[in-house]
Write a protein that holds these residues in place. Structure first.
Motif, PDB file in Angstrom:
ATOM      1  N   ASN A 118       0.693  -1.264   0.075  1.00 36.00           N
ATOM      2  CA  ASN A 118      -0.072  -0.008  -0.062  1.00 36.00           C
ATOM      3  C   ASN A 118       0.939   1.538   0.067  1.00 36.00           C
ATOM      4  O   ASN A 118       0.467   2.238   0.405  1.00 36.00           O
ATOM      5  N   SER A 119       2.138   1.199  -0.421  1.00 36.28           N
ATOM      6  CA  SER A 119       2.838   2.350  -0.002  1.00 36.28           C
ATOM      7  C   SER A 119       2.578   3.333  -1.491  1.00 36.28           C
ATOM      8  O   SER A 119       3.182   4.397  -1.187  1.00 36.28           O
ATOM      9  N   ALA A 120       2.115   3.249  -2.319  1.00 38.40           N
ATOM     10  CA  ALA A 120       1.518   4.093  -3.214  1.00 38.40           C
ATOM     11  C   ALA A 120       0.594   4.891  -3.036  1.00 38.40           C
ATOM     12  O   ALA A 120      -0.001   5.859  -3.628  1.00 38.40           O
ATOM     13  N   SER A 121       0.282   5.039  -1.499  1.00 38.65           N
ATOM     14  CA  SER A 121      -0.793   5.930  -1.087  1.00 38.65           C
ATOM     15  C   SER A 121      -0.409   7.450  -1.299  1.00 38.65           C
ATOM     16  O   SER A 121       0.921   7.785  -1.325  1.00 38.65           O
ATOM     17  N   PRO A 122      -1.442   8.147  -1.567  1.00 40.52           N
ATOM     18  CA  PRO A 122      -1.020   9.817  -1.483  1.00 40.52           C
ATOM     19  C   PRO A 122      -0.428  10.561  -0.422  1.00 40.52           C
ATOM     20  O   PRO A 122       0.368  11.321  -0.729  1.00 40.52           O
ATOM     21  N   LEU A 123      -0.684   9.887   0.811  1.00 36.73           N
ATOM     22  CA  LEU A 123       0.034  10.357   1.831  1.00 36.73           C
ATOM     23  C   LEU A 123       1.502  10.115   1.896  1.00 36.73           C
ATOM     24  O   LEU A 123       2.243  11.117   2.201  1.00 36.73           O
ATOM     25  N   THR A 124       1.860   8.772   1.457  1.00 36.13           N
ATOM     26  CA  THR A 124       3.364   8.239   1.412  1.00 36.13           C
ATOM     27  C   THR A 124       3.821   9.217   0.323  1.00 36.13           C
ATOM     28  O   THR A 124       4.917   9.854   0.610  1.00 36.13           O
ATOM     29  N   GLU A 125       3.155   9.509  -0.851  1.00 28.64           N
ATOM     30  CA  GLU A 125       3.806  10.272  -1.987  1.00 28.64           C
ATOM     31  C   GLU A 125       4.044  11.606  -1.347  1.00 28.64           C
ATOM     32  O   GLU A 125       4.939  12.205  -1.944  1.00 28.64           O
ATOM     33  N   ALA A 126       3.012  12.275  -0.737  1.00 26.83           N
ATOM     34  CA  ALA A 126       3.162  13.788  -0.346  1.00 26.83           C
ATOM     35  C   ALA A 126       4.329  13.549   0.396  1.00 26.83           C
ATOM     36  O   ALA A 126       5.334  14.809   0.372  1.00 26.83           O
ATOM     37  N   ARG A 127       4.597  12.954   1.521  1.00 28.61           N
ATOM     38  CA  ARG A 127       5.709  12.896   2.303  1.00 28.61           C
ATOM     39  C   ARG A 127       6.994  12.710   1.606  1.00 28.61           C
ATOM     40  O   ARG A 127       8.192  13.381   1.867  1.00 28.61           O
ATOM     41  N   ILE A 128       6.973  11.871   0.322  1.00 28.14           N
ATOM     42  CA  ILE A 128       8.439  11.760  -0.378  1.00 28.14           C
ATOM     43  C   ILE A 128       8.556  13.102  -1.050  1.00 28.14           C
ATOM     44  O   ILE A 128       9.915  13.687  -1.071  1.00 28.14           O
ATOM     45  N   GLU A 129       7.614  13.795  -1.421  1.00 24.47           N
ATOM     46  CA  GLU A 129       7.637  15.288  -2.101  1.00 24.47           C
ATOM     47  C   GLU A 129       8.335  16.268  -1.190  1.00 24.47           C
ATOM     48  O   GLU A 129       9.417  16.806  -1.634  1.00 24.47           O
ATOM     49  N   ILE A 130       7.721  15.970  -0.009  1.00 22.20           N
ATOM     50  CA  ILE A 130       8.244  17.023   1.100  1.00 22.20           C
ATOM     51  C   ILE A 130       9.780  16.797   1.216  1.00 22.20           C
ATOM     52  O   ILE A 130      10.649  17.695   1.467  1.00 22.20           O
ATOM     53  N   ALA A 131      10.345  15.357   1.540  1.00 21.45           N
ATOM     54  CA  ALA A 131      11.446  14.978   1.856  1.00 21.45           C
ATOM     55  C   ALA A 131      12.372  15.455   0.591  1.00 21.45           C
ATOM     56  O   ALA A 131      13.640  16.080   0.729  1.00 21.45           O
ATOM     57  N   ARG A 132      11.876  15.196  -0.674  1.00 24.98           N
ATOM     58  CA  ARG A 132      12.687  15.600  -1.566  1.00 24.98           C
ATOM     59  C   ARG A 132      12.741  17.073  -1.981  1.00 24.98           C
ATOM     60  O   ARG A 132      14.171  17.449  -2.055  1.00 24.98           O
ATOM     61  N   ARG A 133      12.065  17.924  -1.524  1.00 23.71           N
ATOM     62  CA  ARG A 133      12.091  19.381  -1.567  1.00 23.71           C
ATOM     63  C   ARG A 133      13.115  19.862  -0.387  1.00 23.71           C
ATOM     64  O   ARG A 133      13.837  20.779  -0.789  1.00 23.71           O
ATOM     65  N   GLY A 134      13.066  19.089   0.658  1.00 27.06           N
ATOM     66  CA  GLY A 134      13.856  19.707   1.986  1.00 27.06           C
ATOM     67  C   GLY A 134      15.427  19.303   1.236  1.00 27.06           C
ATOM     68  O   GLY A 134      16.376  19.861   1.840  1.00 27.06           O
ATOM     69  N   LEU A 135      15.516  18.072   0.689  1.00 28.15           N
ATOM     70  CA  LEU A 135      16.967  17.768   0.364  1.00 28.15           C
ATOM     71  C   LEU A 135      17.326  18.582  -0.762  1.00 28.15           C
ATOM     72  O   LEU A 135      18.644  19.016  -0.847  1.00 28.15           O
ATOM     73  N   GLU A 136      16.678  19.218  -1.816  1.00 26.73           N
ATOM     74  CA  GLU A 136      16.972  19.983  -2.776  1.00 26.73           C
ATOM     75  C   GLU A 136      17.453  21.368  -1.960  1.00 26.73           C
ATOM     76  O   GLU A 136      18.272  22.053  -2.602  1.00 26.73           O
ATOM     77  N   ASP A 137      16.820  21.812  -0.994  1.00 21.01           N
ATOM     78  CA  ASP A 137      17.018  23.018  -0.394  1.00 21.01           C
ATOM     79  C   ASP A 137      18.491  22.817   0.425  1.00 21.01           C
ATOM     80  O   ASP A 137      19.302  23.874   0.446  1.00 21.01           O
ATOM     81  N   LYS A 138      18.795  21.846   0.962  1.00 15.22           N
ATOM     82  CA  LYS A 138      19.769  21.491   1.494  1.00 15.22           C
ATOM     83  C   LYS A 138      21.023  21.511   0.469  1.00 15.22           C
ATOM     84  O   LYS A 138      22.014  22.163   0.717  1.00 15.22           O
ATOM     85  N   ILE A 139      20.777  20.954  -0.732  1.00 15.76           N
ATOM     86  CA  ILE A 139      21.892  21.096  -1.757  1.00 15.76           C
ATOM     87  C   ILE A 139      22.379  22.183  -2.446  1.00 15.76           C
ATOM     88  O   ILE A 139      23.093  22.671  -2.366  1.00 15.76           O
ATOM     89  N   ALA A 140      21.016  23.213  -2.293  1.00 11.76           N
ATOM     90  CA  ALA A 140      21.401  24.549  -2.590  1.00 11.76           C
ATOM     91  C   ALA A 140      22.272  25.434  -1.463  1.00 11.76           C
ATOM     92  O   ALA A 140      23.077  26.055  -1.958  1.00 11.76           O
ATOM     93  N   GLN A 141      21.766  25.036  -0.335  1.00 12.69           N
ATOM     94  CA  GLN A 141      22.707  25.703   0.696  1.00 12.69           C
ATOM     95  C   GLN A 141      24.177  25.235   0.756  1.00 12.69           C
ATOM     96  O   GLN A 141      25.058  25.979   0.838  1.00 12.69           O
ATOM     97  N   LEU A 142      24.043  23.800   0.434  1.00 14.59           N
ATOM     98  CA  LEU A 142      25.627  23.565   0.243  1.00 14.59           C
ATOM     99  C   LEU A 142      26.464  24.064  -0.727  1.00 14.59           C
ATOM    100  O   LEU A 142      27.653  24.620  -0.700  1.00 14.59           O
ATOM    101  N   ASN A 143      25.782  24.166  -1.783  1.00 14.64           N
ATOM    102  CA  ASN A 143      26.330  24.946  -3.005  1.00 14.64           C
ATOM    103  C   ASN A 143      26.637  26.337  -2.745  1.00 14.64           C
ATOM    104  O   ASN A 143      27.889  26.694  -3.534  1.00 14.64           O
ATOM    105  N   GLU A 144      25.808  27.083  -1.965  1.00 12.70           N
ATOM    106  CA  GLU A 144      26.095  28.468  -1.713  1.00 12.70           C
ATOM    107  C   GLU A 144      27.454  28.403  -0.934  1.00 12.70           C
ATOM    108  O   GLU A 144      28.365  29.485  -1.046  1.00 12.70           O
ATOM    109  N   ALA A 145      27.354  27.555  -0.077  1.00 13.25           N
ATOM    110  CA  ALA A 145      28.667  27.619   1.021  1.00 13.25           C
ATOM    111  C   ALA A 145      29.805  27.391   0.428  1.00 13.25           C
ATOM    112  O   ALA A 145      30.842  27.965   0.412  1.00 13.25           O
ATOM    113  N   ILE A 146      29.761  26.330  -0.743  1.00 19.69           N
ATOM    114  CA  ILE A 146      31.006  25.873  -1.329  1.00 19.69           C
ATOM    115  C   ILE A 146      31.481  27.022  -2.370  1.00 19.69           C
ATOM    116  O   ILE A 146      32.585  27.638  -2.351  1.00 19.69           O
ATOM    117  N   ASP A 147      30.533  27.856  -3.005  1.00 14.15           N
ATOM    118  CA  ASP A 147      30.808  29.099  -3.837  1.00 14.15           C
ATOM    119  C   ASP A 147      31.440  30.152  -2.621  1.00 14.15           C
ATOM    120  O   ASP A 147      32.584  30.666  -3.079  1.00 14.15           O
TER     121      ASP A 147
END
Length: 106
Positions: free
Chosen positions: A54-83
């Motif tokens: 039952n992992s394809a539930s909308p609730l799980t997909e929403a959590r995955i999307e939130i986690a993905r966005r959070g990781l993208e934000d962290k990567i952007a912060q790391l890139n700025e720090a590297i620069d």
């Protein structure tokens, strides 16, 4: 001396019988605990299997999307720090380095 001999013999007899009885009780209790633990493991495994089906539930997909966005934000912060560090090191070394580099995390 006969009283002391009786005490010693009684002590060792009691320790021996207590050890045997305690060992038997321990084996019986351990067997029951192992059986209960095996039953609990089976329940947990079946519950996890149900969740993966039952992992394809909308609730799980929403959590995955939130986690993905959070990781993208962290990567952007790391890139700025590297620069920032590259710019600071470039100033210390006396020459300027470009801010775009192939070693950036994307």
């Amino acid at each position: 001396m006969s009283q002391q001999d009786n005490f010693t013999a009684g002590f060792f007899t009691g320790a021996f019988l207590g050890g045997i009885i305690g060992g038997i009780v321990g084996v019986v209790v351990a067997g029951r605990l192992q059986q209960e633990e095996a039953e609990m493991d089976d329940l947990v495994l079946s519950s996890e299997a149900d969740q993966t089906l039952n992992s394809a539930s909308p609730l799980t997909e929403a959590r995955i999307e939130i986690a993905r966005r959070g990781l993208e934000d962290k990567i952007a912060q790391l890139n700025e720090a590297i620069d920032d560090v590259r710019q600071q090191l470039g100033k210390v070394n006396g020459h300027s380095q470009p801010t775009e580099d192939a070693s950036r995390v994307d």
